[in-house]
Design an enzyme around this catalytic site. Structure first.
Site, PDB file in Angstrom:
ATOM      1  N   THR A   1      95.965  59.705  45.094  1.00  0.00           N
ATOM      2  CA  THR A   1      96.797  59.168  46.168  1.00  0.00           C
ATOM      3  C   THR A   1      96.805  57.646  46.054  1.00  0.00           C
ATOM      4  O   THR A   1      95.845  57.044  45.584  1.00  0.00           O
ATOM      5  CB  THR A   1      96.295  59.585  47.557  1.00  0.00           C
ATOM      6  OG1 THR A   1      95.044  58.930  47.832  1.00  0.00           O
ATOM      7  CG2 THR A   1      96.099  61.086  47.654  1.00  0.00           C
TER       8      THR A   1
ATOM      9  N   TYR B   1      89.826  49.372  60.879  1.00  0.00           N
ATOM     10  CA  TYR B   1      89.866  49.641  59.441  1.00  0.00           C
ATOM     11  C   TYR B   1      88.447  49.863  58.908  1.00  0.00           C
ATOM     12  O   TYR B   1      88.208  50.793  58.120  1.00  0.00           O
ATOM     13  CB  TYR B   1      90.516  48.460  58.712  1.00  0.00           C
ATOM     14  CG  TYR B   1      90.479  48.577  57.220  1.00  0.00           C
ATOM     15  CD1 TYR B   1      91.385  49.377  56.529  1.00  0.00           C
ATOM     16  CD2 TYR B   1      89.515  47.880  56.474  1.00  0.00           C
ATOM     17  CE1 TYR B   1      91.344  49.494  55.151  1.00  0.00           C
ATOM     18  CE2 TYR B   1      89.465  47.992  55.088  1.00  0.00           C
ATOM     19  CZ  TYR B   1      90.383  48.801  54.441  1.00  0.00           C
ATOM     20  OH  TYR B   1      90.325  48.912  53.079  1.00  0.00           O
TER      21      TYR B   1
END
Length: 299
Positions: free
Chosen positions: A16, A182
């Site tokens: 990915t 994050y």
């Protein structure tokens, strides 16, 4: 080929985030070693361009498949996984590399905060859906891209506020709430790695995560002028994507990675993550919450 290297020739590798940055650098390096590649991407045109690049750079013909998916969408991930299982009788390596940071509160169609959905739940769900096919390989690996940014997280997660809405408002946002969010996802990557390795102990699959370091990529270009300016300055001190992908490729081609199963690496070395990242109970709790969020069980 060194005796210390796993022969990637004719292996099938799914990646990915392979259309730019670390993922692209890794895809090029792995394809150059004779592996067949499956690109999971959002942009068809860009994926086709990368497919041509990968095929041109190799002396031996390789197979490059393209699977289109919006990794923030659980239904899109499930559709892509169905296509992968239909077209790929063999999966030897799954690289969960895609990731992003969003500085405003965005929710997916599933009602999940975007950074969490893309960086943590996507690899959790995708791995879940492909696990049985990985088990059919003689020897399989899962590699997750984490970050030294996980060190920002001192107290784990607020599981009662798993979407982290409070990090995107008021003082918390001004104090770097989206960046902390994050960091939480990068902590989740490490905890997912260790827990999955525990659950797969005794199988043919090993699980790994790594820190690529500060890398000059297109990361954080979606958050306005200030973010772009900040990243432009940081690029002056950053590694190239090839340097960032080096540990990923090392984990992909090392012959014996059993001693690194469930572990966190950086610069081709085993590294100790933070104390919270090594918390086994936190890893188990995160697993349970993640299963609830995606409605899937990894056995």
């Amino acid at each position: 080929m060194s005796e210390r290297e796993w022969n990637l020739q004719d292996k099938y590798v799914l990646i990915t985030g392979a259309t730019n940055g670390i993922g692209l650098a890794a895809a090029k390096a792995i394809a150059a070693r004779g592996a067949n590649i499956g690109i999971i991407a959002r942009n068809q045109r860009r994926a086709e361009e990368i497919s041509i690049q990968l095929k041109k750079q190799t002396s031996k013909p390789i197979k490059v498949d393209i699977f289109i998916a919006d990794l923030s969408s659980q239904s899109s991930i499930r559709q892509a996984a169905e296509q992968i299982l239909e077209r790929c009788p063999q999966i030897d390596l799954l690289v969960n590399n895609a990731g992003a940071l969003f500085d405003t509160l965005l929710k997916t169609e599933d009602g999940v905060e975007m950074t969490w959905a893309l960086n943590h739940l996507a690899p959790f769900l995708l791995t879940s859906l492909l696990l049985n096919r990985l088990k059919e390989s003689d020897s399989a690996r899962v590699i997750n891209t984490s970050s030294h940014g996980h060190k920002m997280v001192k107290n784990g997660f607020d599981f009662d506020n798993i979407n982290g809405e409070d990090l995107y408002t008021g003082v918390k946002k001004l104090m770097g709430g989206p960046t902390l969010r994050y960091a939480q996802t990068k902590l989740a990557n490490i905890l997912f790695t260790s827990e999955l390795a525990q659950r797969l102990e005794g199988t043919n699959i090993t699980v790994h995560c790594f820190d690529p370091g500060l890398v000059a990529t297109n990361f954080n270009q979606n958050n306005g002028r200030m973010a772009k300016a900040t990243m432009a300055v940081m690029k002056l001190f950053s590694r190239t994507p090839e340097e960032g992908a080096d540990t990923l490729v090392w984990l992909a081609e090392m012959k014996d990675v059993s001693w690194l199963n469930g572990k966190y690496c950086a610069d081709r070395q085993l590294k100790e993550p933070t104390e919270v990242a090594a918390d086994r109970e936190l890893a188990k709790r995160l697993w349970e919450i993640s299963e609830e969020q995606v409605g899937a069980s990894l056995k």
